[in-house]
Design a protein around this motif. Structure first.
Motif, PDB file in Angstrom:
ATOM      1  N   PRO A  32       0.773  -1.177  -0.022  1.00 31.44           N
ATOM      2  CA  PRO A  32      -0.170   0.032  -0.024  1.00 31.44           C
ATOM      3  C   PRO A  32       0.734   1.336  -0.139  1.00 31.44           C
ATOM      4  O   PRO A  32       0.521   2.362  -0.681  1.00 31.44           O
ATOM      5  N   THR A  33       1.950   1.399   0.720  1.00 32.64           N
ATOM      6  CA  THR A  33       2.962   2.419   0.789  1.00 32.64           C
ATOM      7  C   THR A  33       3.497   2.923  -0.751  1.00 32.64           C
ATOM      8  O   THR A  33       3.269   3.889  -0.998  1.00 32.64           O
ATOM      9  N   PHE A  34       3.743   1.666  -1.368  1.00 27.18           N
ATOM     10  CA  PHE A  34       4.499   1.975  -2.675  1.00 27.18           C
ATOM     11  C   PHE A  34       3.344   2.648  -3.544  1.00 27.18           C
ATOM     12  O   PHE A  34       3.515   3.488  -4.373  1.00 27.18           O
ATOM     13  N   GLY A  35       2.075   1.913  -3.491  1.00 27.67           N
ATOM     14  CA  GLY A  35       1.070   2.493  -4.289  1.00 27.67           C
ATOM     15  C   GLY A  35       0.632   3.967  -3.906  1.00 27.67           C
ATOM     16  O   GLY A  35       0.125   4.852  -4.910  1.00 27.67           O
ATOM     17  N   LEU A  36       0.537   4.102  -2.742  1.00 28.22           N
ATOM     18  CA  LEU A  36       0.111   5.570  -2.239  1.00 28.22           C
ATOM     19  C   LEU A  36       1.120   6.716  -2.892  1.00 28.22           C
ATOM     20  O   LEU A  36       0.882   7.990  -3.331  1.00 28.22           O
ATOM     21  N   LEU A  37       2.401   6.237  -2.531  1.00 32.66           N
ATOM     22  CA  LEU A  37       3.568   7.289  -3.034  1.00 32.66           C
ATOM     23  C   LEU A  37       3.521   7.456  -4.572  1.00 32.66           C
ATOM     24  O   LEU A  37       3.840   8.505  -5.091  1.00 32.66           O
ATOM     25  N   THR A  38       3.321   6.305  -5.433  1.00 33.27           N
ATOM     26  CA  THR A  38       3.134   6.393  -6.771  1.00 33.27           C
ATOM     27  C   THR A  38       1.940   7.379  -7.330  1.00 33.27           C
ATOM     28  O   THR A  38       2.107   8.215  -8.024  1.00 33.27           O
ATOM     29  N   LEU A  39       0.820   7.292  -6.398  1.00 36.87           N
ATOM     30  CA  LEU A  39      -0.152   8.085  -6.622  1.00 36.87           C
ATOM     31  C   LEU A  39       0.095   9.623  -6.309  1.00 36.87           C
ATOM     32  O   LEU A  39      -0.272  10.491  -7.408  1.00 36.87           O
ATOM     33  N   TYR A  41       2.831  10.900  -6.527  1.00 35.64           N
ATOM     34  CA  TYR A  41       3.916  11.378  -7.377  1.00 35.64           C
ATOM     35  C   TYR A  41       3.313  11.646  -8.486  1.00 35.64           C
ATOM     36  O   TYR A  41       3.604  12.752  -9.334  1.00 35.64           O
ATOM     37  N   ILE A  42       2.346  10.978  -9.247  1.00 36.19           N
ATOM     38  CA  ILE A  42       1.732  11.076 -10.503  1.00 36.19           C
ATOM     39  C   ILE A  42       0.971  12.377 -10.353  1.00 36.19           C
ATOM     40  O   ILE A  42       0.881  13.473 -11.049  1.00 36.19           O
ATOM     41  N   ILE A  43       0.126  12.344  -9.081  1.00 37.47           N
ATOM     42  CA  ILE A  43      -0.674  13.759  -8.820  1.00 37.47           C
ATOM     43  C   ILE A  43       0.224  15.006  -8.908  1.00 37.47           C
ATOM     44  O   ILE A  43       0.008  16.080  -9.500  1.00 37.47           O
ATOM     45  N   GLY A  44       1.296  14.999  -8.223  1.00 41.12           N
ATOM     46  CA  GLY A  44       2.517  15.980  -8.015  1.00 41.12           C
ATOM     47  C   GLY A  44       3.058  16.244  -9.313  1.00 41.12           C
ATOM     48  O   GLY A  44       3.348  17.652  -9.628  1.00 41.12           O
ATOM     49  N   VAL A  45       3.166  15.457 -10.380  1.00 39.07           N
ATOM     50  CA  VAL A  45       3.815  15.685 -11.727  1.00 39.07           C
ATOM     51  C   VAL A  45       2.892  16.674 -12.372  1.00 39.07           C
ATOM     52  O   VAL A  45       3.063  17.553 -13.174  1.00 39.07           O
ATOM     53  N   PHE A  46       1.655  16.140 -12.574  1.00 42.53           N
ATOM     54  CA  PHE A  46       0.490  16.895 -13.110  1.00 42.53           C
ATOM     55  C   PHE A  46       0.269  18.351 -12.484  1.00 42.53           C
ATOM     56  O   PHE A  46       0.110  19.261 -13.463  1.00 42.53           O
TER      57      PHE A  46
END
Length: 307
Positions: A32-39, A41-46
């Motif tokens: 769950p930590t990896f999924g949350l961090l990736t999410l 990150y993606i929102i941050g990039v946008f």
């Protein structure tokens, strides 16, 4: 151009966007930590890249508009080469052309730099994110919070998601370029629509034997003043020749009288009625205009003339 934009979305942006969501779900399943961090990150990039893409889009639209003006200017000079030669204005025209070329080059370089900076920023963000997540995976592996097989799976998923994010944003750059051409065209079409809309409901009509008065007329394209404080009276049955060098505003004056453009300052009166109060359709029905550059459709000469 709409086909190009739709193709970008249909073949890359939507499929790869869905793939990113699926990988996001798998990452959340394995950790769950990896999924949350990736999410995050993606929102941050946008959030980081969205205003930068908007800036690039604005610059692209301006570049397209400048390209059209540049093309028309070159075409005008080609059509007036003999006049330029006779008037001994070759050097003057070359200097003016070089100045406009430099202005366009500056805009082009600005657009390229904007897109390059965005691509570079995506690459840097991806590398930083990948290093951070890999450190987290290795830490979890050594502390035995995850197994080796799960760690390998997460690393593979991360590599895929990074690749898809990079491809996604690169495609958005290409789609943005196609979309900028649409927006530039829309700007022109909206101008026509608004201009014609503003003329609706006017009652004044004119005829082919009206008197035309041009009073203190000024007009500019972008920052370039083409006509400055022009005064002219054309009486009934007058036969007028307007003579001038390349880019002196001859065609622009005719287009203003036809109602294609709105003056920057001054006014055009037809039988003492301001053009703003004249029925534009009636006005144009009284004018015959033969353009310098003739556009032919891929039909017979007869049909072209008839049209």
């Amino acid at each position: 151009k709409w086909d190009e934009v739709i193709q970008h979305f249909a073949t890359i942006i939507i499929p790869q966007g869905l793939t990113i969501l699926i990988i996001l779900g798998l990452l959340t399943y394995y950790g769950p930590t990896f999924g949350l961090l990736t999410l995050i990150y993606i929102i941050g990039v946008f959030i980081i890249l969205l205003p930068r893409y908007r800036k690039c889009l604005t610059q692209l639209i301006d570049l397209r508009y400048s390209l059209n003006i540049r093309h028309n200017d070159i075409q005008d000079k080609i059509n007036n080469l003999f006049d330029i030669y006779v008037a001994n204005k070759e050097k003057e025209e070359k200097d003016a052309n070089k100045l406009k070329e430099d202005q366009y080059k500056t805009k082009y370089e600005r657009v390229c730099k904007c897109n390059l900076n965005n691509s570079g920023l995506i690459s840097i963000l991806n590398v930083v994110y990948l290093i951070g997540i890999l450190y987290l995976v290795i830490s979890n592996l050594y502390s035995k919070k995850i197994s080796k097989s799960v760690a390998i799976t997460i690393i593979l998923l991360l590599v895929y998601v990074i690749g898809y994010i990079y491809n996604l944003f690169k495609t958005i750059i290409s789609a943005t370029f196609s979309y900028s051409i649409l927006k530039e065209s829309e700007k022109f079409l909206n101008y026509i629509s608004d201009h014609q809309e503003s003329k609706k409901g006017t009652e004044a009509n004119v005829n082919a034997y009206s008197t035309i008065q041009v009073k203190n007329l000024s007009f500019k394209y972008n920052q370039d003043i083409v006509l400055d404080q022009i005064n002219l009276t054309i009486n009934k049955n007058d036969k007028i020749i307007i003579k001038g060098g390349s880019g002196s505003g001859k065609s622009t004056l005719i287009k203003l009288i036809c109602g294609f453009y709105t003056p920057l300052r001054g006014e055009i009166l037809i039988d003492n009625t301001n053009m703003d109060n004249i029925n534009i359709e009636n006005l144009r029905s009284q004018i015959t205009m033969l353009n310098q550059n003739i556009k032919l459709f891929n039909i017979s000469i007869y049909d072209n003339i008839r049209y």
